[in-house]
Design an enzyme around this catalytic site. Structure first.
Site, PDB file in Angstrom:
ATOM      1  N   CYS A   1      21.949  25.976  25.445  1.00  5.20           N
ATOM      2  CA  CYS A   1      22.756  27.058  25.474  1.00  5.20           C
ATOM      3  C   CYS A   1      22.050  27.947  24.247  1.00  5.20           C
ATOM      4  O   CYS A   1      21.619  29.219  24.637  1.00  5.20           O
ATOM      5  CB  CYS A   1      24.247  27.051  25.268  1.00  5.20           C
ATOM      6  SG  CYS A   1      25.089  28.498  26.028  1.00  5.20           S
TER       7      CYS A   1
ATOM      8  N   ARG B   1      28.544  31.539  22.769  1.00  2.00           N
ATOM      9  CA  ARG B   1      27.835  31.112  24.177  1.00  2.00           C
ATOM     10  C   ARG B   1      28.440  29.775  24.913  1.00  2.00           C
ATOM     11  O   ARG B   1      28.195  29.538  26.209  1.00  2.00           O
ATOM     12  CB  ARG B   1      26.389  30.873  23.949  1.00  2.00           C
ATOM     13  CG  ARG B   1      25.824  32.196  23.640  1.00  2.00           C
ATOM     14  CD  ARG B   1      24.383  31.977  23.119  1.00  2.00           C
ATOM     15  NE  ARG B   1      23.547  31.906  24.366  1.00  2.00           N
ATOM     16  CZ  ARG B   1      22.577  32.811  24.961  1.00  2.00           C
ATOM     17  NH1 ARG B   1      22.871  34.078  24.466  1.00  2.00           N
ATOM     18  NH2 ARG B   1      21.867  32.663  25.999  1.00  2.00           N
TER      19      ARG B   1
ATOM     20  N   TRP C   1      24.346  22.901  26.021  1.00  2.00           N
ATOM     21  CA  TRP C   1      25.688  23.078  27.048  1.00  2.00           C
ATOM     22  C   TRP C   1      24.732  22.055  28.156  1.00  2.00           C
ATOM     23  O   TRP C   1      24.099  22.355  28.873  1.00  2.00           O
ATOM     24  CB  TRP C   1      25.758  24.214  27.649  1.00  2.00           C
ATOM     25  CG  TRP C   1      26.999  24.485  28.701  1.00  2.00           C
ATOM     26  CD1 TRP C   1      28.201  24.667  28.429  1.00  2.00           C
ATOM     27  CD2 TRP C   1      26.584  24.368  29.911  1.00  2.00           C
ATOM     28  NE1 TRP C   1      28.831  24.797  29.540  1.00  2.00           N
ATOM     29  CE2 TRP C   1      28.118  24.630  30.558  1.00  2.00           C
ATOM     30  CE3 TRP C   1      25.547  24.290  30.986  1.00  2.00           C
ATOM     31  CZ2 TRP C   1      28.305  24.844  32.215  1.00  2.00           C
ATOM     32  CZ3 TRP C   1      26.317  24.355  32.210  1.00  2.00           C
ATOM     33  CH2 TRP C   1      27.256  24.677  32.840  1.00  2.00           C
TER      34      TRP C   1
ATOM     35  N   ASN D   1      16.284  25.503  26.866  1.00  2.36           N
ATOM     36  CA  ASN D   1      17.216  26.074  27.553  1.00  2.36           C
ATOM     37  C   ASN D   1      16.570  26.252  28.911  1.00  2.36           C
ATOM     38  O   ASN D   1      15.597  26.624  29.130  1.00  2.36           O
ATOM     39  CB  ASN D   1      17.838  27.444  27.259  1.00  2.36           C
ATOM     40  CG  ASN D   1      18.713  27.618  25.971  1.00  2.36           C
ATOM     41  OD1 ASN D   1      19.087  26.551  25.736  1.00  2.36           O
ATOM     42  ND2 ASN D   1      18.856  28.721  25.536  1.00  2.36           N
ATOM     43  N   GLY D   2      17.366  25.882  30.052  1.00  5.07           N
ATOM     44  CA  GLY D   2      16.853  25.950  31.489  1.00  5.07           C
ATOM     45  C   GLY D   2      17.352  24.526  32.119  1.00  5.07           C
ATOM     46  O   GLY D   2      17.620  23.716  31.564  1.00  5.07           O
TER      47      GLY D   2
ATOM     48  N   GLU E   1      40.445  38.366  39.807  1.00  2.00           N
ATOM     49  CA  GLU E   1      39.956  38.586  38.476  1.00  2.00           C
ATOM     50  C   GLU E   1      41.203  38.112  37.460  1.00  2.00           C
ATOM     51  O   GLU E   1      40.983  37.163  36.648  1.00  2.00           O
ATOM     52  CB  GLU E   1      39.668  39.991  38.074  1.00  2.00           C
ATOM     53  CG  GLU E   1      39.266  40.038  36.478  1.00  2.00           C
ATOM     54  CD  GLU E   1      38.139  39.280  35.904  1.00  2.00           C
ATOM     55  OE1 GLU E   1      38.007  39.160  34.717  1.00  2.00           O
ATOM     56  OE2 GLU E   1      37.412  38.575  36.691  1.00  2.00           O
TER      57      GLU E   1
ATOM     58  N   LYS F   1      40.920  34.634  35.095  1.00  4.28           N
ATOM     59  CA  LYS F   1      41.154  34.644  33.576  1.00  4.28           C
ATOM     60  C   LYS F   1      41.879  33.623  33.107  1.00  4.28           C
ATOM     61  O   LYS F   1      41.638  32.701  32.243  1.00  4.28           O
ATOM     62  CB  LYS F   1      41.617  35.934  33.150  1.00  4.28           C
ATOM     63  CG  LYS F   1      40.597  37.017  33.018  1.00  4.28           C
ATOM     64  CD  LYS F   1      39.734  37.068  32.064  1.00  4.28           C
ATOM     65  CE  LYS F   1      38.389  37.529  32.414  1.00  4.28           C
ATOM     66  NZ  LYS F   1      37.383  36.990  33.153  1.00  4.28           N
TER      67      LYS F   1
ATOM     68  N   GLU G   1      40.265  30.267  33.668  1.00  2.00           N
ATOM     69  CA  GLU G   1      39.076  29.975  32.558  1.00  2.00           C
ATOM     70  C   GLU G   1      39.687  29.655  31.114  1.00  2.00           C
ATOM     71  O   GLU G   1      39.139  28.637  30.615  1.00  2.00           O
ATOM     72  CB  GLU G   1      38.344  31.329  32.434  1.00  2.00           C
ATOM     73  CG  GLU G   1      37.518  31.756  33.476  1.00  2.00           C
ATOM     74  CD  GLU G   1      36.744  32.952  33.167  1.00  2.00           C
ATOM     75  OE1 GLU G   1      35.527  33.077  33.432  1.00  2.00           O
ATOM     76  OE2 GLU G   1      37.332  34.031  32.750  1.00  2.00           O
TER      77      GLU G   1
ATOM     78  N   HIS H   1      48.643  32.969  56.062  1.00  6.04           N
ATOM     79  CA  HIS H   1      47.754  32.106  56.737  1.00  6.04           C
ATOM     80  C   HIS H   1      47.489  30.899  55.868  1.00  6.04           C
ATOM     81  O   HIS H   1      46.406  30.395  56.064  1.00  6.04           O
ATOM     82  CB  HIS H   1      46.542  32.920  56.917  1.00  6.04           C
ATOM     83  CG  HIS H   1      46.870  34.171  57.891  1.00  6.04           C
ATOM     84  ND1 HIS H   1      47.137  34.090  59.234  1.00  6.04           N
ATOM     85  CD2 HIS H   1      46.757  35.433  57.586  1.00  6.04           C
ATOM     86  CE1 HIS H   1      47.174  35.089  59.625  1.00  6.04           C
ATOM     87  NE2 HIS H   1      47.102  36.058  59.031  1.00  6.04           N
TER      88      HIS H   1
ATOM     89  N   LYS I   1      28.872  31.225  28.010  1.00  8.34           N
ATOM     90  CA  LYS I   1      28.837  32.936  28.260  1.00  8.34           C
ATOM     91  C   LYS I   1      27.714  33.413  29.014  1.00  8.34           C
ATOM     92  O   LYS I   1      27.881  34.267  29.758  1.00  8.34           O
ATOM     93  CB  LYS I   1      28.594  33.724  26.868  1.00  8.34           C
ATOM     94  CG  LYS I   1      28.944  34.919  26.800  1.00  8.34           C
ATOM     95  CD  LYS I   1      30.170  35.568  27.405  1.00  8.34           C
ATOM     96  CE  LYS I   1      30.408  37.147  27.267  1.00  8.34           C
ATOM     97  NZ  LYS I   1      31.731  37.467  27.899  1.00  8.34           N
TER      98      LYS I   1
END
Length: 608
Positions: free
Chosen positions: A2, A27, A74, A100-101, A481, A485, A488, A504, A603
């Protein structure tokens, strides 16, 4: 991924690397490590968990030098442990790197290297890079990196050191952000400006396919085929105070409370009340084309995807242009149809979201005009798009986005109003819209001045294992949203639905223990939402309603109400999301969760 930090210069290395890593903690990560050149080889220290654990392990350690690299990981390939933590080394310990990646063809590369006698220690794709560079090394670490990366398929931002060439760091980028910090007889490399701003205000942004040779007194830039590249040094305007907590317990709370100011900053200089129109200089050369677009596609992920849904409603209502909102992660893999007259808008807080960036590149390959909406100046999406709009929300440190979301919705409102004025909105209606938008910071501040009832609700419902969020029209994306939140940062299972879709399927979940949060403001769907509330109450569900101030009917029907001020319907999401941000925050705090760095999340998601 990260976080990446590297340094070469005259300072003692460990404090510089640790400081850089700490500034990138927001992050998200699960382990951390350093590699230092000390004249006698490469010294490495790695620990699982937070940087404080690494710092403790270094207390009294002889790790010393003036050249080194550091990383927060991460996990993608391999569990979080000290073996899989970065930095990684080659077979003989002469080369160390951080990355990273994701290296997509690492298995094939690994098998080939194993056949050549290389012994692997980890489960990671990154270790393959170290061995690949070792295999190509013939006395020039820059050349070895170039040769190795020519064989790689995937994404990377990496920094490499070699004890045989202790006066240099090699950095390279493909799809993962990397910045060179240029100092006075010292230079830095980092994945985030926050890591270097205490030391320098001069930065060079690497582009895809570029490699940098970093020495103490100079930085040279090349392509993978060793063609020299001229790069511009840019001034860094990031405010150091903006990445500090400023007395708040958490960055997330600070950023929620900053929203009156960030909304104002997002609108500053962009609202022309006398003309009843918005001014968006970053896309001015494309406005007429956009107003006559055949279709607009918005690509985004997570919270940005929710803001895009609101943008879809706004643009279709005011500009009557067909809009489709796509998950960026799916867009590129389904051979999307891009016709003449199609605009693609990419939304990303960081401007580095890998899925969104990949979708953007696919749209460009198919001939679309591309626009970006992001928060970070100089980010990949800002550089890849034909034009764009910055949020001006300032650095967002909390992993769960708050102020960036409301700024994204605000910018989309500006865009919808501008396009609408080009099509069918009268100047009188435009002036009304401008006046209402100018009131937003004050209205948000009004909500933030009365948080105690929300904190009390959090105390009451913090132990409930499931929540349902429901809304209609402009408030349906807010239901999504709000649920995001909560899940998360508190790790409570929560789902968002259009309120009419409850019958339904989700209605089967409702009982006396199920809190159902309705976003139930007085708009064109209000009567329908009241009916949906009755359906929940008939099944003994607990109703929490975010409603318009002074709504007596809602007070009679809901078990608990959170009132917000009235504004135009298309602006209500900016107000209705604020209580849901606060509810998630207070519940997470009461549950003892790490609000700013929730588990398993990062992040800036720079891998696919």
């Amino acid at each position: 991924m990260c976080g990446i930090i590297g340094y070469i210069g005259k300072r003692e290395i460990v404090p510089v690397l640790l400081s850089g890593l700490k500034r990138m903690e927001y992050r998200g990560y699960d382990s951390a490590g350093l590699a230092v050149l000390n004249g006698e080889g490469i010294q490495i220290a790695k620990e699982v968990g937070k940087i404080v654990q690494l710092e403790k392990s270094l207390n009294g350690n002889s790790l010393s030098g003036m050249v080194g690299i550091g990383h927060t990981r991460w996990a993608t390939h391999g569990v979080p442990n000290t073996t899989n933590a970065h930095p990684h080394i080659d077979s003989h310990g002469h080369i160390a790197l951080i990355h990273n990646g994701i290296i997509e063809n690492y298995i094939a590369l690994r098998h080939r290297l194993e056949a050549r006698g290389h012994k692997f220690r980890t489960e990671t794709d990154t270790e393959t890079l170290a061995h690949l560079i070792e295999d190509a090394y013939q006395g020039d670490i820059l050349e070895a990196v170039q040769v190795a990366l020519a064989q790689v398929k995937g994404t990377y931002g990496l920094a490499v050191i070699c004890d045989k060439e202790p006066d240099r760091i090699v950095a390279a980028r493909m799809g993962s952000p990397l910045i060179i910090g240029v100092g006075d007889n010292e230079n830095f490399v980092a994945s985030d400006l926050a890591a270097i701003v205490p030391y320098t205000r001069n930065a060079i942004y690497l582009d895809d396919g570029e490699v940098a040779l970093i020495r103490q007194h100079e930085v040279q830039h090349f392509t993978l085929t060793n063609r020299a590249v001229m790069k511009k040094i840019e001034a860094v305007t990031l405010d150091l105070e903006a990445i500090e907590k400023g007395g708040y317990d958490h960055f997330m709370l600070k950023e929620i409370m900053e929203q009156p100011r960030t909304l104002e900053d997002s609108m500053r200089g962009r609202l022309l009340e006398e003309e009843g129109i918005a001014k968006l200089g970053g896309i001015s050369q494309y406005i007429d084309q956009l107003a006559n677009a055949r279709r607009i596609i918005i690509v985004a992920c997570g919270t940005s995807w929710h803001s895009a849904l609101i943008g879809e409603y706004m643009i279709e209502e005011f500009a009557r242009i067909p809009v489709e909102v796509e998950y960026a992660s799916e867009f590129r893999y389904r051979d999307p149809i891009i016709e003449d007259g199609t605009f693609v808008i990419a939304i990303s807080q960081s401007g580095e979201t890998a899925d969104t960036l990949a979708a953007l590149k696919e749209a460009k390959r198919k001939g679309a005009v591309t626009l970006g909406i992001c928060n970070v100046v100089g980010s990949s999406i800002a550089r890849e798009t034909d034009a764009g709009i910055y949020l001006h929300a300032g650095p967002e440190i909390g992993v769960a986005s708050t102020k960036a979301f409301t700024s994204q919705v605000t910018v989309l409102a500006l865009l919808a109003m501008l396009l609408g004025r080009k099509k069918s909105i009268s100047s009188a209606q435009g002036r009304w819209m401008v006046r209402e938008m100018k009131k937003l910071p004050g209205l948000v501040n009004e909500i933030l001045q009365n948080v105690e009832p929300i904190a009390q609700l959090a105390e009451k419902f913090k132990d409930h294992p499931n929540f349902l969020y429901l809304g209609r029209g402009y408030n349906f994306p807010i239901a999504l949203e709000g649920a995001l939140k909560l899940k998360e940062i508190s790790y409570i299972h929560a789902e968002g639905y259009p309120a009419a879709e409850m019958k339904h399927g989700p209605i089967a979940l409702i009982d006396k223990d199920m809190p159902v949060v309705f976003i139930a403001t007085q708009d064109g769907t209000y009567e329908k939402v009241l009916s949906n509330i009755e359906e929940v109450k008939a099944r003994q569900g607990i109703v929490i309603a975010v409603c318009t101030k002074g709504d007596r009917d809602m007070g009679d029907k809901a078990d608990y109400t959170i009132e917000i001020p009235r504004t135009m319907n298309f602006l209500m999401p900016i107000l209705s999301v604020i209580p849901l941000q606060l509810l998630a925050y207070y519940i997470a705090v009461l549950r003892g969760c790490n609000v700013d760095q929730p588990r398993n999340l990062a992040k800036s998601v720079t891998v696919e």
